[in-house]
Design a protein around this motif. Structure first.
Motif, PDB file in Angstrom:
ATOM      1  N   GLY A 255      63.733  37.017  55.606  1.00  0.00           N
ATOM      2  CA  GLY A 255      63.699  36.268  56.866  1.00  0.00           C
ATOM      3  C   GLY A 255      64.354  37.054  57.993  1.00  0.00           C
ATOM      4  N   THR A 256      65.457  37.738  57.662  1.00  0.00           N
ATOM      5  CA  THR A 256      66.152  38.531  58.677  1.00  0.00           C
ATOM      6  C   THR A 256      65.226  39.623  59.216  1.00  0.00           C
ATOM      7  OG1 THR A 256      68.216  38.142  57.510  1.00  0.00           O
ATOM      8  CG2 THR A 256      68.219  39.932  59.102  1.00  0.00           C
ATOM      9  N   CYS A 260      63.834  39.715  63.065  1.00  0.00           N
ATOM     10  CA  CYS A 260      64.220  40.813  63.957  1.00  0.00           C
ATOM     11  C   CYS A 260      62.979  41.492  64.527  1.00  0.00           C
ATOM     12  CB  CYS A 260      65.069  41.844  63.215  1.00  0.00           C
ATOM     13  SG  CYS A 260      66.734  41.261  62.911  1.00  0.00           S
ATOM     14  N   LEU A 261      61.976  41.707  63.674  1.00  0.00           N
ATOM     15  CA  LEU A 261      60.759  42.393  64.136  1.00  0.00           C
ATOM     16  C   LEU A 261      60.010  41.547  65.163  1.00  0.00           C
ATOM     17  CD1 LEU A 261      59.292  44.013  60.911  1.00  0.00           C
ATOM     18  CD2 LEU A 261      60.223  45.166  62.922  1.00  0.00           C
ATOM     19  N   THR A 262      59.866  40.253  64.871  1.00  0.00           N
ATOM     20  CA  THR A 262      59.109  39.395  65.800  1.00  0.00           C
ATOM     21  C   THR A 262      59.825  39.262  67.140  1.00  0.00           C
ATOM     22  OG1 THR A 262      59.156  37.989  63.834  1.00  0.00           O
ATOM     23  CG2 THR A 262      57.523  37.450  65.473  1.00  0.00           C
ATOM     24  N   TYR A 309      65.298  36.029  64.977  1.00  0.00           N
ATOM     25  CA  TYR A 309      64.390  36.203  66.118  1.00  0.00           C
ATOM     26  C   TYR A 309      65.160  36.031  67.425  1.00  0.00           C
ATOM     27  CZ  TYR A 309      61.232  34.838  69.797  1.00  0.00           C
ATOM     28  OH  TYR A 309      60.605  34.761  71.008  1.00  0.00           O
ATOM     29  N   CYS A 310      65.956  34.972  67.421  1.00  0.00           N
ATOM     30  CA  CYS A 310      66.684  34.582  68.623  1.00  0.00           C
ATOM     31  C   CYS A 310      67.577  35.715  69.136  1.00  0.00           C
ATOM     32  CB  CYS A 310      67.498  33.376  68.208  1.00  0.00           C
ATOM     33  SG  CYS A 310      68.412  32.627  69.471  1.00  0.00           S
ATOM     34  N   GLY A 311      68.277  36.388  68.225  1.00  0.00           N
ATOM     35  CA  GLY A 311      69.124  37.511  68.625  1.00  0.00           C
ATOM     36  C   GLY A 311      68.293  38.710  69.042  1.00  0.00           C
ATOM     37  N   ALA A 312      67.254  38.989  68.260  1.00  0.00           N
ATOM     38  CA  ALA A 312      66.433  40.178  68.533  1.00  0.00           C
ATOM     39  C   ALA A 312      65.679  40.044  69.848  1.00  0.00           C
ATOM     40  CB  ALA A 312      65.462  40.408  67.385  1.00  0.00           C
ATOM     41  N   ALA A 313      65.316  38.800  70.223  1.00  0.00           N
ATOM     42  CA  ALA A 313      64.561  38.599  71.462  1.00  0.00           C
ATOM     43  C   ALA A 313      65.394  38.972  72.686  1.00  0.00           C
ATOM     44  CB  ALA A 313      64.102  37.147  71.570  1.00  0.00           C
TER      45      ALA A 313
END
Lengths: 501, 149
Positions: A255-256, A260-262, A309-313
């Motif tokens: 999931g991580t 992160c990719l998305t 996702y939230c962090g990576a965005a």
């Protein structure tokens, strides 16, 4: 690595003064926003944006980003306890979280979701720490043509991925762009589309448009359906059984990665990684028939993915100044409101700000872990606040927020107008996210286009003569073409909609 | 003409034509390069083409009827009263001040689900709390009446 010293200084600022309190306030409001059905991260951040007007930039952004990632934790609680996703990214959590609650394992579902969210969120922020500075340095070498191409690529991805029709998405994006042009042209000083109205000279304010489109329209939609709160079940034991640890941790790891990719893809939203993760977990499971009946991986994977996702965005926002989703667009608006320009220069010009906000996210994620594990039952009770009390409060806070933008009733009218427009747009399935994304980027797109064309002496092909801008524009054209083909073949049903609201 | 998409398309088309017509009155180019009319002219031109496509598409495929936009029964009353309350607020607030106007707006919303005196009580309490929080704590100057609230 030379990121450690600035990060430590960031921790020093984030934990000093009132900043820690604002972080706690942000994540608590985020949890509330996530827990309450009908309120999502975009609505939450847009509604509370005006409250930060009188604050310094660091505490303001610490609090707003806390609301953003906190809401994703909060959405889980109601999905598990009462089978109602508090926000869209937690829809998949209902599939297995609620059956787990019915089996008396609500605590375990919330426990693994909390642990997964913490791991996913933290890894994504570590990604921001390490990828952010070099990416920003690379982006600093970009000139106006590269930035123009990058923004066009981002927008095409948004339009290409969102909604069921590429025509509707593009119309929505162009309307947002034209709205951003109202007022005084910063280059020539000419007044555009003001129709003699003094209030329009400074253009529309982002806050009023966002609160109308996301706050008021959500309330109007919510008033159509009467939701009845139900009593949440007992929470019980928080940690999984011994034999469940391995599959849970593997789901969290996958999931991580997915999240992160998305997060790096503009136009995506937190629902996409959650759905992808659920599908992946079901595929790799030895016994897929368990899914839908209380499989622990079905909760751990998607919950981790949406928080990662939230962090990576935030990476495209901090490094390139590109908002990739509506909530990030609201954060973008908040940056501008506080005199900061999101983008590569941020790491150079405002290092204290950047590192304090990043450090606050580590702290905020830790606070959320504590809030979620031992206090999950309490949040379940909060979810029982009925909409008949909630909606009038949202409306009056929106009105107050709109008024405080410039101390004029004009902004209230603008908000009401966009509230009704947003409601109708939802009804006829025109995505709202492109309006907001293009609105915040509109002026930058225009100035980078004009500067580039001046540089190229009016020759548009100049964009293709520069390798980076050429590749990005070509990619944008390909994505747009693929979107049109998918639209014609009517295969866009599975693609993301305006779900993050 | 019962299809909602067609109407939405027509409204957007009118908007696009107005922007296009206004852009024509702005300079398309200047001595240095593209002028203030350049970008909006292109944008509104593209918007006109796209809305025409949308209208055609809506005539052929759209399934959302105008009557479906406003739901019937109680839901419709809820929405109309909320929008009505929202419209009343900016009209009366310069004369009645924030506390009274906010009370009226909330009362309109609360009275649907609560007895009138409870609705009034909640509305007055919330309005006063918000007035104090925004005016005193957050430093936002709110519109007031002759009595200062």
């Amino acid at each position: 690595m030379d990121v450690f010293m600035p990060l430590l200084q960031g921790f020093d600022i984030a934990m000093g003064g009132w900043n820690l309190l604002y972080c706690l306030l942000g994540v608590t409001i985020g949890m509330l926003v996530g827990v309450l059905p009908g309120l999502g991260p975009t609505t939450g951040t847009a509604l509370l944006l005006p409250i930060t007007f009188s604050m310094d930039p660091i505490p303001a952004i610490i609090m707003l980003s806390g609301i953003y990632y906190g809401s994703l934790y909060g959405g889980t609680v109601t999905s598990v306890l009462i089978n109602t996703p508090g926000e869209a990214a937690s829809v998949t959590t209902c599939f297995d979280g609620y059956p787990m609650a019915k089996q008396g394992r609500a605590g375990t579902a919330l426990g693994v979701a909390g642990i997964g969210s913490f791991i996913g969120g933290t890894v994504a922020i570590i990604g921001l720490v390490f990828i952010g500075p070099p990416l920003a340095e690379l982006a600093l070498k970009f000139g106006p043509p590269e930035f123009f191409s990058l923004m066009i690529l981002g927008l095409v991805m948004v339009v290409g991925l969102m909604g069921k029709s590429i025509i509707r998405g593009t119309i929505s994006a162009i309307v947002g762009l034209t709205l951003s042009l109202v007022g005084m042209d910063p280059i020539s000083g000419a007044l555009r589309f003001t129709f003699g109205e003094l209030h329009l000279m400074e253009g529309f304010d982002f806050v009023t448009i966002a609160m109308g489109l996301f706050g008021i329209s959500e309330v109007l939609l919510g008033l159509e359906t009467s939701m009845h709160a139900q009593e949440p079940p007992k929470v019980g034991k928080l940690l999984p059984n011994k034999e469940e640890w391995r599959p849970t941790m593997m789901a969290i790891l996958r999931g991580t990665g997915l999240g992160c990719l998305t997060g790096l893809i503009p136009g995506s939203n937190s629902v996409i990684p959650a759905i992808l993760s659920y599908t992946l977990e079901k595929k790799v499971a030895k016994d897929p028939s368990r899914f839908g009946k209380g499989a622990i991986e079905g909760v751990a994977g998607p919950e981790t993915a949406n928080n990662a996702y939230c962090g990576a965005a935030l990476i495209p926002l901090f490094t390139m100044g590109i908002p990739s989703s509506p909530t990030i667009a609201v954060l973008f608006g908040a940056f501008i409101m506080h005199g900061l320009t999101p983008g590569p220069a941020l790491f150079q010009n405002n290092p204290q700000f950047v590192w304090a906000v990043i450090a606050s996210m580590f702290i905020g994620n830790f606070m959320l872990l504590i809030m979620n594990l031992p206090m999950a039952g309490m949040w379940g009770k909060v979810a029982m606040i009925p909409p008949k009390i909630l909606y009038p409060l949202i409306v009056i806070i929106s009105v107050l927020g709109a008024y405080s933008v410039s101390g004029s009733v004009w902004d209230i009218w603008v908000m009401i107008f966009f509230g009704v427009v947003g409601y109708v747009m939802k009804k006829i399935d025109i995505p709202m996210a492109p309006v907001v994304l293009t609105f915040v980027l509109g002026k930058m797109i225009e100035s980078s286009l004009l500067q580039s064309l001046m540089y190229f002496k009016g020759d548009f092909m100049g964009f293709f003569a520069r390798p980076i801008s050429g590749v990005m524009l070509a990619l944008a054209i390909i994505i747009f073409a693929v979107g049109i083909i998918a639209s014609i073949r009517n295969k866009r049903g599975m693609l993301a909609d305006d779900v993050e609201v | 003409m019962k299809k909602a998409g067609v109407w939405a398309g027509i409204i957007t088309l009118v908007y696009a034509i107005i922007i296009f017509q206004q852009s024509l009155s702005l300079d398309y180019s200047t001595r240095l390069g593209p002028g203030p009319g350049f970008f909006p002219l292109w944008l509104s031109g593209i918007l006109i083409v796209l809305t025409l496509c949308y209208i055609v598409d809506s005539i052929r495929h759209d399934v959302v009827k105008v009557s479906e936009i406003l739901p019937g029964g109680q839901a419709s009353k809820n929405i109309i009263s909320t929008v009505g309350g929202l419209i009343i607020f900016p009209i009366v607030v310069p004369y009645l001040g924030f506390v009274v106007s906010a009370t009226i707006l909330q009362f309109i919303m609360f009275v649907r689900d609560f007895k009138w005196y409870i609705a009034l009580g909640i509305s007055v309490a919330v309005s006063i709390i918000l007035f104090l929080v925004f005016q005193s704590l957050l430093g936002v100057t709110l519109p007031v009446n002759d009595f200062g609230w």
